[in-house]
Design an enzyme around this catalytic site. Structure first.
Site, short mmCIF file in Angstrom:
data_model
loop_
_atom_site.label_atom_id
_atom_site.label_comp_id
_atom_site.label_asym_id
_atom_site.label_seq_id
_atom_site.Cartn_x
_atom_site.Cartn_y
_atom_site.Cartn_z
N ARG A 45 0.85 -1.20 0.00
CA ARG A 45 0.00 0.00 0.00
C ARG A 45 0.87 1.24 0.00
O ARG A 45 0.91 2.00 0.96
CB ARG A 45 -0.98 -0.08 1.16
CG ARG A 45 -1.89 -1.27 0.95
CD ARG A 45 -2.95 -1.36 1.96
NE ARG A 45 -4.24 -1.08 1.34
CZ ARG A 45 -5.38 -1.18 2.00
NH1 ARG A 45 -5.40 -1.49 3.26
NH2 ARG A 45 -6.52 -0.93 1.38
N GLN A 102 -1.29 2.72 -5.71
CA GLN A 102 -2.71 2.97 -5.40
C GLN A 102 -3.64 2.52 -6.52
O GLN A 102 -4.73 2.03 -6.26
CB GLN A 102 -2.93 4.46 -5.12
CG GLN A 102 -2.55 4.80 -3.68
CD GLN A 102 -2.83 6.24 -3.32
OE1 GLN A 102 -3.49 6.96 -4.06
NE2 GLN A 102 -2.33 6.67 -2.19
N ASP A 134 -4.49 -1.12 -6.15
CA ASP A 134 -4.92 -1.53 -4.82
C ASP A 134 -6.37 -2.04 -4.84
O ASP A 134 -7.32 -1.29 -4.68
CB ASP A 134 -4.76 -0.33 -3.87
CG ASP A 134 -5.05 -0.68 -2.42
OD1 ASP A 134 -5.60 -1.78 -2.17
OD2 ASP A 134 -4.75 0.14 -1.55
N SER A 148 -8.52 -1.71 -1.66
CA SER A 148 -9.18 -0.41 -1.51
C SER A 148 -10.37 -0.27 -2.46
O SER A 148 -11.44 0.20 -2.07
CB SER A 148 -8.19 0.73 -1.78
OG SER A 148 -7.30 0.85 -0.70
N TYR A 180 3.36 5.12 16.93
CA TYR A 180 2.79 3.78 17.01
C TYR A 180 1.71 3.73 18.07
O TYR A 180 1.76 4.47 19.06
CB TYR A 180 3.88 2.74 17.35
CG TYR A 180 4.86 2.56 16.23
CD1 TYR A 180 4.52 1.85 15.09
CD2 TYR A 180 6.12 3.12 16.31
CE1 TYR A 180 5.41 1.71 14.06
CE2 TYR A 180 7.03 2.99 15.27
CZ TYR A 180 6.66 2.27 14.14
OH TYR A 180 7.55 2.13 13.10
P1 NAD Z 1 -8.85 -2.19 7.27
O1 NAD Z 1 -9.95 -2.67 6.38
O2 NAD Z 1 -7.78 -3.14 7.65
O3 NAD Z 1 -9.49 -1.60 8.62
C1 NAD Z 1 -10.57 -0.70 8.57
C2 NAD Z 1 -10.42 0.31 9.70
O4 NAD Z 1 -10.70 -0.31 10.96
C3 NAD Z 1 -9.03 0.93 9.82
O5 NAD Z 1 -9.14 2.32 9.62
C4 NAD Z 1 -8.61 0.58 11.25
O6 NAD Z 1 -7.86 1.62 11.87
C5 NAD Z 1 -9.95 0.39 11.92
N1 NAD Z 1 -9.93 -0.33 13.20
C6 NAD Z 1 -9.20 -1.42 13.53
N2 NAD Z 1 -9.46 -1.79 14.82
C7 NAD Z 1 -10.41 -0.94 15.28
C8 NAD Z 1 -11.10 -0.81 16.52
N3 NAD Z 1 -10.88 -1.65 17.51
N4 NAD Z 1 -11.99 0.20 16.65
C9 NAD Z 1 -12.20 1.06 15.63
N5 NAD Z 1 -11.59 0.99 14.44
C10 NAD Z 1 -10.70 0.01 14.26
O7 NAD Z 1 -8.14 -0.92 6.68
P2 NAD Z 1 -8.20 -0.29 5.23
O8 NAD Z 1 -9.45 0.46 5.08
O9 NAD Z 1 -7.90 -1.34 4.22
O10 NAD Z 1 -6.99 0.71 5.26
C11 NAD Z 1 -6.69 1.43 6.42
C12 NAD Z 1 -5.84 2.63 6.07
O11 NAD Z 1 -4.66 2.26 5.34
C13 NAD Z 1 -6.50 3.63 5.14
O12 NAD Z 1 -7.48 4.40 5.68
C14 NAD Z 1 -5.30 4.40 4.68
O13 NAD Z 1 -4.91 5.34 5.62
C15 NAD Z 1 -4.26 3.33 4.56
N6 NAD Z 1 -4.17 2.98 3.13
C16 NAD Z 1 -3.09 3.45 2.43
C17 NAD Z 1 -3.01 3.18 1.07
C18 NAD Z 1 -1.84 3.67 0.27
O14 NAD Z 1 -1.06 4.45 0.73
N7 NAD Z 1 -1.70 3.20 -0.97
C19 NAD Z 1 -3.99 2.45 0.44
C20 NAD Z 1 -5.07 2.00 1.17
C21 NAD Z 1 -5.12 2.26 2.53
#
Ligand code: NAD
Length: 376
Positions: free
Chosen positions: A121, A126, A129, A132, A225
């Site tokens: 990611r 992107q 991805d 996403s 972190y």
């Molecule tokens: P995901 O499907 O793994 O998780 C969904 C969300 O659940 C995340 O935002 C996570 O923080 C949240 N979560 C986990 N435990 C939780 C809890 N106990 N309570 C509440 N929320 C909780 O994640 P995703 O949507 O695939 O991606 C997460 C993030 O990764 C994105 O929002 C983005 O910032 C980043 N991302 C970056 C890229 C890139 O740079 N190319 C691409 C996609 C996503």
């Protein structure tokens, strides 16, 4: 010899998506590839055979025998792997953690496999991805399911029969799916709030016109972190969240932690505090669910609250989901087809990160350990 790119009709139950839509078949042909597709492959996604002007139709066995690259949505079956040429490439969602036999078969058969869920990611990737693109589909569709299950309007209505208050929607997990859910619920006119453990999501949530649920507890530790919360902090966080759940007409839960079971966030007691007629759409259902009462593929009614556990939401919006997925696949594959023949640059961190098996070996470290350790 031109590269042969094969596309099969997906055989998994309720999988309506297709790996290659006609627009992408044309782009592959323009790169010098021959696209071989099974009849009816796109039909369930509303891409009829007649639209695939740039592809050749063939039987599944012929495609498997001739494909240099097989493009899939769902993981191939062991029979399909057995029918591939040695050295063929397979790209799709591989779900390796749940399919140790498949991974062994891919390696034993000398197939080079790339898992779309392992594409790094990074900014450059992107456009490749698929996690996403498909999560965005799921987040959108979850809100429509909520609107449909609710016996209330989403927007505020001012009518001759009086004013109707807008529905309140709580989105738990503000990742890709959650943000799309917020945007969709806002477009429908709901009052939306959202929560995520990552405080970086606060501004994204607000920019979409939703309120961020402040629990007063920060998991931010040294160096950005997350740190482990104390039991007292966890209880405080849950108390605030439970109150917001109780006040919501619809909860869309999308929380997930990569490679693990979904976090349990909505307990039975919280459901019992919700008003009858409220709904929970738990799109983490397939990973075990964010709600204790969720059953994947079912709608459970508890005290008048509907808890919906949808499975494979992207396949329910198969036309657009296929378009997006197909473009992700093309963007991944394009650099390897640049010179008219298949040439994978193993120095490229996208290929190096997404590879599952190559040259008879399981290349993805975590998968190799899981498969060789005997656990799924
Ligand atoms: P995901 O499907 O793994 O998780 C969904 C969300 O659940 C995340 O935002 C996570 O923080 C949240 N979560 C986990 N435990 C939780 C809890 N106990 N309570 C509440 N929320 C909780 O994640 P995703 O949507 O695939 O991606 C997460 C993030 O990764 C994105 O929002 C983005 O910032 C980043 N991302 C970056 C890229 C890139 O740079 N190319 C691409 C996609 C996503």
């Amino acid at each position: 010899m031109p590269v042969v790119v094969g596309v099969l009709k997906e055989s998994a139950a309720n999988e309506n998506r297709v790996a290659i839509v006609p627009e992408i078949a044309a782009k592959l042909k323009a790169l010098g590839a021959v696209v071989m597709i099974e009849r009816g492959a796109g039909t369930a996604a509303n891409f009829p055979d007649g639209g695939y002007k740039d592809a050749e139709f063939a039987s599944s066995s012929e495609i498997l025998a001739r494909a240099d690259v097989l493009l899939k949505v769902q993981p191939p079956s062991s029979l399909e792997v057995d029918a591939l040429k040695r050295g063929a490439v397979v790209i799709g969602f591989m779900q390796a953690y749940a399919r140790p036999e498949l991974v062994r078969a891919l390696a034993a058969h000398g197939v080079t496999s790339f898992a779309m869920e392992l594409v790094p990611r990074i900014s450059r990737a992107q456009s490749m991805d698929a996690l996403s693109s498909q999560a965005a589909v799921a987040g959108y569709k979850a809100v429509l399911l909520a609107a449909n299950a609710l016996e209330k309007f989403m927007p505020m209505l001012t009518t001759a029969a009086g004013t109707i208050r807008p529905a309140t929607v709580l989105v738990i997990g503000a990742g890709v799916a959650g943000l799309q859910a917020i945007a969709t619920a806002r477009r429908l006119g709901a009052v939306v709030e959202a929560y995520d453990v990552r405080s970086a999501t606060r501004d994204q949530v607000k920019s979409l016109g939703a309120k961020f649920v402040e629990t007063g507890v920060s998991a931010e530790g040294a160096g950005g972190y997350a740190r482990e919360l104390t039991d007292e902090e966890k209880a405080r966080q849950q108390e605030v969240l439970d109150a917001r759940i109780a006040a919501s007409d619809a909860v869309i839960s999308t929380a997930s932690v990569p490679g693990r079971a979904a976090p349990r966030i909505i307990g039975q007691a919280a459901v019992e505090r919700m008003r009858p007629g409220s709904v929970i759409i738990d799109i983490a259902a397939e990973q075990g669910g964010n709600c204790a009462l969720t059953r994947a593929g079912e709608t459970v009614v508890h005290g008048g609250v509907k808890i919906v556990g949808p499975v494979n939401l992207p396949a329910t919006l198969a036309f657009n989901a296929s378009e997006m997925y197909s473009r992700n696949l093309f963007n991944l594959l394009k650099p390897a087809l640049a010179k008219g023949e298949l040439a994978i640059d193993w120095q490229d961190e996208v290929f190096a990160g997404a590879v599952l098996t190559h040259d008879g070996q399981i290349k993805h470290e975590a998968t190799r350990k899981a498969v060789e350790g005997g656990s799924p």
